[in-house]
Write a protein that holds these residues in place. Structure first.
Motif, PDB file in Angstrom:
ATOM      1  N   ILE A 315      -7.857   3.094 -11.825  1.00 58.24           N
ATOM      2  CA  ILE A 315      -6.493   3.597 -11.587  1.00 58.24           C
ATOM      3  C   ILE A 315      -5.816   3.944 -12.905  1.00 58.24           C
ATOM      4  CG2 ILE A 315      -4.205   2.972 -10.738  1.00 58.24           C
ATOM      5  CD1 ILE A 315      -5.573   1.246  -8.616  1.00 58.24           C
ATOM      6  N   VAL A 316      -5.909   3.043 -13.880  1.00 52.60           N
ATOM      7  CA  VAL A 316      -5.288   3.305 -15.182  1.00 52.60           C
ATOM      8  C   VAL A 316      -5.943   4.511 -15.853  1.00 52.60           C
ATOM      9  CG1 VAL A 316      -4.828   2.349 -17.463  1.00 52.60           C
ATOM     10  CG2 VAL A 316      -4.606   0.890 -15.439  1.00 52.60           C
ATOM     11  N   ALA A 317      -7.273   4.589 -15.786  1.00 49.22           N
ATOM     12  CA  ALA A 317      -7.971   5.732 -16.384  1.00 49.22           C
ATOM     13  C   ALA A 317      -7.556   7.035 -15.710  1.00 49.22           C
ATOM     14  CB  ALA A 317      -9.478   5.530 -16.270  1.00 49.22           C
ATOM     15  N   PHE A 340       3.876   6.663  -4.775  1.00 51.56           N
ATOM     16  CA  PHE A 340       3.550   6.623  -3.347  1.00 51.56           C
ATOM     17  C   PHE A 340       2.467   5.583  -3.074  1.00 51.56           C
ATOM     18  CE2 PHE A 340       5.134  11.187  -2.906  1.00 51.56           C
ATOM     19  CZ  PHE A 340       6.248  10.810  -2.185  1.00 51.56           C
ATOM     20  N   GLY A 341       1.541   5.421  -4.020  1.00 51.32           N
ATOM     21  CA  GLY A 341       0.501   4.418  -3.849  1.00 51.32           C
ATOM     22  C   GLY A 341       1.056   3.012  -3.769  1.00 51.32           C
ATOM     23  N   VAL A 342       2.052   2.708  -4.602  1.00 49.72           N
ATOM     24  CA  VAL A 342       2.675   1.380  -4.553  1.00 49.72           C
ATOM     25  C   VAL A 342       3.392   1.186  -3.223  1.00 49.72           C
ATOM     26  CG1 VAL A 342       4.407  -0.110  -5.614  1.00 49.72           C
ATOM     27  CG2 VAL A 342       2.884   1.247  -7.060  1.00 49.72           C
ATOM     28  N   ILE A 343       4.123   2.218  -2.771  1.00 46.62           N
ATOM     29  CA  ILE A 343       4.816   2.099  -1.483  1.00 46.62           C
ATOM     30  C   ILE A 343       3.805   1.884  -0.363  1.00 46.62           C
ATOM     31  CG2 ILE A 343       6.288   3.295   0.186  1.00 46.62           C
ATOM     32  CD1 ILE A 343       7.562   4.780  -2.179  1.00 46.62           C
ATOM     33  N   ALA A 546      10.659  10.786   6.952  1.00 42.16           N
ATOM     34  CA  ALA A 546       9.819  10.890   5.756  1.00 42.16           C
ATOM     35  C   ALA A 546       8.882   9.699   5.639  1.00 42.16           C
ATOM     36  CB  ALA A 546      10.696  11.001   4.512  1.00 42.16           C
ATOM     37  N   GLY A 547       9.311   8.537   6.091  1.00 35.89           N
ATOM     38  CA  GLY A 547       8.458   7.355   6.016  1.00 35.89           C
ATOM     39  C   GLY A 547       7.285   7.385   6.973  1.00 35.89           C
ATOM     40  N   LEU A 548       7.386   8.203   8.040  1.00 32.53           N
ATOM     41  CA  LEU A 548       6.292   8.255   9.013  1.00 32.53           C
ATOM     42  C   LEU A 548       5.017   8.818   8.397  1.00 32.53           C
ATOM     43  CD1 LEU A 548       8.128   9.468  12.251  1.00 32.53           C
ATOM     44  CD2 LEU A 548       7.503   7.139  11.593  1.00 32.53           C
ATOM     45  N   SER A 549       5.155   9.816   7.510  1.00 27.91           N
ATOM     46  CA  SER A 549       3.966  10.408   6.890  1.00 27.91           C
ATOM     47  C   SER A 549       3.226   9.384   6.041  1.00 27.91           C
ATOM     48  CB  SER A 549       4.366  11.615   6.032  1.00 27.91           C
ATOM     49  OG  SER A 549       4.927  12.637   6.825  1.00 27.91           O
ATOM     50  N   ILE A 550       3.985   8.577   5.277  1.00 31.21           N
ATOM     51  CA  ILE A 550       3.340   7.546   4.461  1.00 31.21           C
ATOM     52  C   ILE A 550       2.640   6.529   5.345  1.00 31.21           C
ATOM     53  CG2 ILE A 550       3.743   5.749   2.737  1.00 31.21           C
ATOM     54  CD1 ILE A 550       6.119   7.303   1.746  1.00 31.21           C
ATOM     55  N   PHE A 551       3.299   6.129   6.426  1.00 29.16           N
ATOM     56  CA  PHE A 551       2.700   5.159   7.342  1.00 29.16           C
ATOM     57  C   PHE A 551       1.409   5.701   7.947  1.00 29.16           C
ATOM     58  CE2 PHE A 551       2.298   3.673  11.777  1.00 29.16           C
ATOM     59  CZ  PHE A 551       2.094   2.321  11.549  1.00 29.16           C
ATOM     60  N   LEU A 552       1.419   6.958   8.371  1.00 28.94           N
ATOM     61  CA  LEU A 552       0.248   7.524   9.030  1.00 28.94           C
ATOM     62  C   LEU A 552      -0.934   7.631   8.073  1.00 28.94           C
ATOM     63  CD1 LEU A 552       1.918  10.310  11.203  1.00 28.94           C
ATOM     64  CD2 LEU A 552       0.905   8.176  11.993  1.00 28.94           C
ATOM     65  N   ILE A 553      -0.687   8.132   6.854  1.00 26.38           N
ATOM     66  CA  ILE A 553      -1.785   8.251   5.890  1.00 26.38           C
ATOM     67  C   ILE A 553      -2.296   6.867   5.504  1.00 26.38           C
ATOM     68  CG2 ILE A 553      -2.436   9.078   3.604  1.00 26.38           C
ATOM     69  CD1 ILE A 553      -2.072  11.272   5.597  1.00 26.38           C
ATOM     70  N   ALA A 554      -1.394   5.887   5.374  1.00 26.14           N
ATOM     71  CA  ALA A 554      -1.827   4.525   5.047  1.00 26.14           C
ATOM     72  C   ALA A 554      -2.693   3.953   6.167  1.00 26.14           C
ATOM     73  CB  ALA A 554      -0.611   3.632   4.803  1.00 26.14           C
ATOM     74  N   VAL A 555      -2.336   4.214   7.406  1.00 24.48           N
ATOM     75  CA  VAL A 555      -3.144   3.733   8.534  1.00 24.48           C
ATOM     76  C   VAL A 555      -4.520   4.387   8.521  1.00 24.48           C
ATOM     77  CG1 VAL A 555      -3.349   3.792  11.044  1.00 24.48           C
ATOM     78  CG2 VAL A 555      -1.194   3.128   9.998  1.00 24.48           C
ATOM     79  N   VAL A 556      -4.553   5.693   8.273  1.00 22.35           N
ATOM     80  CA  VAL A 556      -5.831   6.404   8.233  1.00 22.35           C
ATOM     81  C   VAL A 556      -6.698   5.882   7.089  1.00 22.35           C
ATOM     82  CG1 VAL A 556      -6.894   8.661   7.842  1.00 22.35           C
ATOM     83  CG2 VAL A 556      -4.912   8.460   9.333  1.00 22.35           C
ATOM     84  N   GLY A 565      -3.814   2.070  -1.476  1.00 25.00           N
ATOM     85  CA  GLY A 565      -2.689   2.595  -2.237  1.00 25.00           C
ATOM     86  C   GLY A 565      -3.047   3.873  -2.969  1.00 25.00           C
ATOM     87  N   LEU A 566      -4.129   3.837  -3.736  1.00 23.83           N
ATOM     88  CA  LEU A 566      -4.541   5.030  -4.476  1.00 23.83           C
ATOM     89  C   LEU A 566      -4.906   6.159  -3.523  1.00 23.83           C
ATOM     90  CD1 LEU A 566      -5.136   6.326  -7.204  1.00 23.83           C
ATOM     91  CD2 LEU A 566      -7.457   5.427  -7.053  1.00 23.83           C
ATOM     92  N   PHE A 567      -5.559   5.832  -2.406  1.00 25.41           N
ATOM     93  CA  PHE A 567      -5.924   6.867  -1.440  1.00 25.41           C
ATOM     94  C   PHE A 567      -4.684   7.553  -0.865  1.00 25.41           C
ATOM     95  CE2 PHE A 567      -6.377   7.947   3.064  1.00 25.41           C
ATOM     96  CZ  PHE A 567      -7.363   8.926   2.996  1.00 25.41           C
ATOM     97  N   THR A 568      -3.719   6.756  -0.386  1.00 28.61           N
ATOM     98  CA  THR A 568      -2.524   7.335   0.231  1.00 28.61           C
ATOM     99  C   THR A 568      -1.723   8.147  -0.778  1.00 28.61           C
ATOM    100  OG1 THR A 568      -2.418   5.463   1.762  1.00 28.61           O
ATOM    101  CG2 THR A 568      -0.437   6.800   1.529  1.00 28.61           C
TER     102      THR A 568
END
Length: 707
Positions: A315-317, A340-343, A546-556, A565-568
């Protein structure tokens, strides 16, 4: 008194529409066991379709209404039934994700088809006729029509449910879906009728309410919050009590509009009132057993210490790579990956480990951004810690009512909290509480600056990107440590069975408060980093939709893995932004993508998330030191070539992707298992293969052991 009656008429006409919409929601839920979060969005699409036919294309009103209600709405109901049929056999989370994805997708599609920057309106029915009077109150024909239609819907549902074979099948399906098939009834047909009826009632409500409000996709979709509250009055099963709840909410809205004092603090209260009523109804009314609580819980992997530190280093790299190869303008956009990854990581301990569904995490991020903006205006480093603490306290407050809520009720409660914060709290001007001046977004935006660390101000986009990457790496390592520790095991036990956890001595209240506080604190940190990257944020950037998109990608991505986190973050701020930059016309298509991903996950196309699936496919690479060394060398070489401008950014990305794919093929070839010879039964030894001395020894031992 005259004014009171007038507002009462307005409230009853609005209540009639809420009753129509919420009755469709109750019929669908009680028959199918699926709580349709997209019910309001269905009415919104019907309203836009009615506008398109009657205003856009000039069709007669009667033909437009018939087309929407008896052609488009039933067809959409059949489509939704086909989507939801396989989901009914899955767990509650999958059903919830499907309807939330449908809600997000329908809003995005409506904005795609009908430009939100262009104002649209619909005339009221019978607008050319003069209003009539009931005593001192003036009643329009549109208001009268809504009340007549609501009464007709109530009578029609009564006749359908208790005087027809189809209604008997629907009620039988409610009681026992498996048993009803043995009696000769068809539960699939009952489900189909329920979905068609539910979508038609939502469409009818959308058409009736559209002339009373602006034709806005988000606003029309969130009017369903009032219908949610009415349905909770009926405990999601009683249609008469649902109608009573609709009357209470409709009249409350009308009287608030008429009698609420006019000042700068209360306008948002009227908008948030239905959400407040929904929250109160959830807390005060007893809830029946949720249908379909047989959840299919996916396993939560245990991250290794070595793997966690290696991933944190990646992640740092990655942050350093972006900071050195992208310009300042691009870093403002793509640097959001880590915020977004932290959220997104805030969902892992709360939803992935503890099984507590929350739809207000982006609101917690907004609270963190506010705290950091007001406390760290001069770059104080401790403002980030304060943002985590303030957001954590807010999360702990949310956890208290969550103690008696679970499943869809908890999702509704957290959605109501998000709507209240979005529509009212975040829009408040500064105020004083117990002698302390409190300022939120102050009806505008707040500015954030990077922290000052060890005498160095972190303020350039490159520095903020690296700093955000380090924060994401630390949070990832922290969540991995949480999973490996005692609290992580407690959270997973809580997810598996709250009753068993309490029986074994666990404290539900304390554990929920802790996990909600941890999750909200992480989201608050993400919100502060997000604001620093953009330098200025407004309340609208932390709204419920706006929060729904983050939730959906996090679920996927997979809610039980720390790599989520990094994926979302990469999906939300990486490919989506890149596609829009290269092809601006694809912006609407990109907005639909999270909903499509959520539908794919809910339908079972992705078993336990993309991240676990990717890990299994790339497992040979991670366990081969030679391949890893080759990949690192290749990436560093490309990085150096980009720094000295030998190659451009596109070549860099293409080279990294090509190197990764080649490494996977190489690792697979190096670790390809040796094919085993076909096992031959003992009675065929010496026939299908030659007899050996070892065979005689094996048989002798077997005979001796058996003796």
């Amino acid at each position: 008194m005259e004014q009171f009656v007038t507002f009462g008429i307005v409230g009853l006409s609005t209540a009639a529409i809420y009753a129509i919409i919420s009755s469709g929601l109750v019929v669908t839920y009680t028959t199918t066991g699926v709580f349709n979060f997209a019910h309001g969005a269905t009415g919104m699409m019907a309203a836009f379709a009615y506008w398109q036919l009657s205003i856009g294309w000039g069709w007669p009103v009667w033909l437009s209404v018939i087309t929407v209600l008896f052609v488009l709405a039933p067809a959409f109901g059949l489509l939704v039934e086909q989507l939801m049929r396989p989901v009914q056999r899955l767990g509650e989370a999958e059903r919830l994700v499907m309807t939330i994805a449908l809600l997000s997708g329908l809003i995005a599609v409506a904005r795609w088809i009908w430009d939100p920057n262009k104002s649209r309106s619909l005339p009221a029915f019978f607008a050319e006729k003069d209003s009539f009077h009931i005593g001192a109150a003036t009643v329009s024909w549109h208001q009268a029509l809504t009340m007549v239609v609501a009464v007709a819907v109530a009578l029609g549902l009564r006749l359908l449910m208790f005087n027809t074979r189809t209604g008997a099948e629907m009620r039988a399906t409610v009681d026992d879906r498996a048993l009803v098939g043995l009696t000769g009834a068809d539960p699939v047909r009952a489900n189909r009728v329920a979905w068609i009826l539910g979508t038609t009632l939502a469409a009818l409500g959308g058409i009736l309410i559209a002339p009373m409000v602006a034709l806005d996709a988000t606003q029309l979709s969130l009017l369903i919050v009032s219908a949610y509250a009415a349905a909770i009055f009926g405990r999601l099963k009683s249609l008469p009590m649902t109608f009573v709840g609709a009357i209470v909410i409709g009249c409350m809205e009308a009287y608030l509009a008429g009698y609420l004092p006019q000042n700068e603090y209360l306008p948002g209260l009227r908008l948030a009132a239905p959400a407040l009523v929904l929250l109160l109804a959830l807390l005060l009314f007893p809830h029946g057993r949720l249908r379909g609580r047989d959840r299919h819980l996916s396993p939560v992997p245990l991250p290794s210490v070595r793997g966690t530190f290696a991933f944190a280093g990646v992640i740092v790299a990655f942050g350093l790579l972006l900071a050195t190869v992208l310009g300042a303008g691009d870093l403002v956009t793509y640097g959001q990956i880590f915020a977004f990854g932290v959220i997104a990581l805030s969902f892992v301990p709360l939803v992935g480990y503890a099984g507590q569904i929350s739809l207000c995490q982006l609101s917690m991020a907004g609270i963190g951004a506010i705290a950091c903006a007001h406390l760290g205006g001069d770059g104080q480093w401790w403002a980030l810690i304060a943002a985590v603490v303030v957001a954590g306290v807010a999360g702990a407050v949310v956890a208290v009512p969550a103690l008696r809520l679970s499943g869809v009720y908890l999702a509704l409660g957290t959605a109501a909290i998000a709507v209240v914060l979005d529509r009212w709290i975040f829009s408040l001007p500064s105020f004083e509480l117990f002698g302390i001046d409190i300022a939120l977004f102050d009806q505008g935006s707040v500015e954030l600056v990077g922290p000052s660390l060890f005498g160095m101000q972190v303020d350039t986009p490159a520095e903020l990107t690296v700093f955000s990457a380090v924060c994401l790496a630390l949070v990832t390592a922290g969540i991995a440590a949480l999973r490996r520790g005692r609290l992580g095991r407690r959270l997973i036990a809580l997810r598996d069975s709250e009753a068993a956890y309490a029986t074994l001595g666990g404290s539900l209240l304390l554990t929920k408060i802790v996990v909600f506080a941890i999750s909200a604190g992480i989201a608050g940190l993400g919100g502060a980093l997000y604001g620093m990257q953009l330098q200025s944020v407004a309340a609208d950037q932390f709204n419920f939709v706006a929060g729904l998109s983050i939730f959906l990608i996090a679920v996927v991505g997979g809610l039980g893995v720390v790599g989520n986190g990094l994926f979302t973050g990469s999906m939300l701020a990486g490919p989506f932004n890149a596609i829009v930059a290269l092809w601006p016309a694809a912006q609407n298509l990109v907005q639909v993508a999270p909903a499509a991903a959520g539908l794919a996950y809910g339908s079972g196309a992705v078993d336990d998330g993309v991240v676990p699936s990717l890990r299994r496919r790339w497992e040979p690479v991670f366990h081969d030191a030679l391949v890893i060394a080759a990949v690192v060398t290749w990436v560093v070489l490309l990085w150096l070539l980009r720094l000295i401008d030998v190659i451009n950014g596109y070549v860099l990305i293409a080279g990294i992707v090509a190197g990764a794919l080649a490494a996977r093929s190489w690792a697979a070839a190096r670790h390809r298992p040796v094919p085993h010879s076909e096992e031959i039964p003992v009675e065929w030894w010496g026939v299908k293969r030659p007899w050996t001395a070892e065979d005689e020894e094996v048989l002798d031992r077997a005979v001796t052991t058996r003796s």
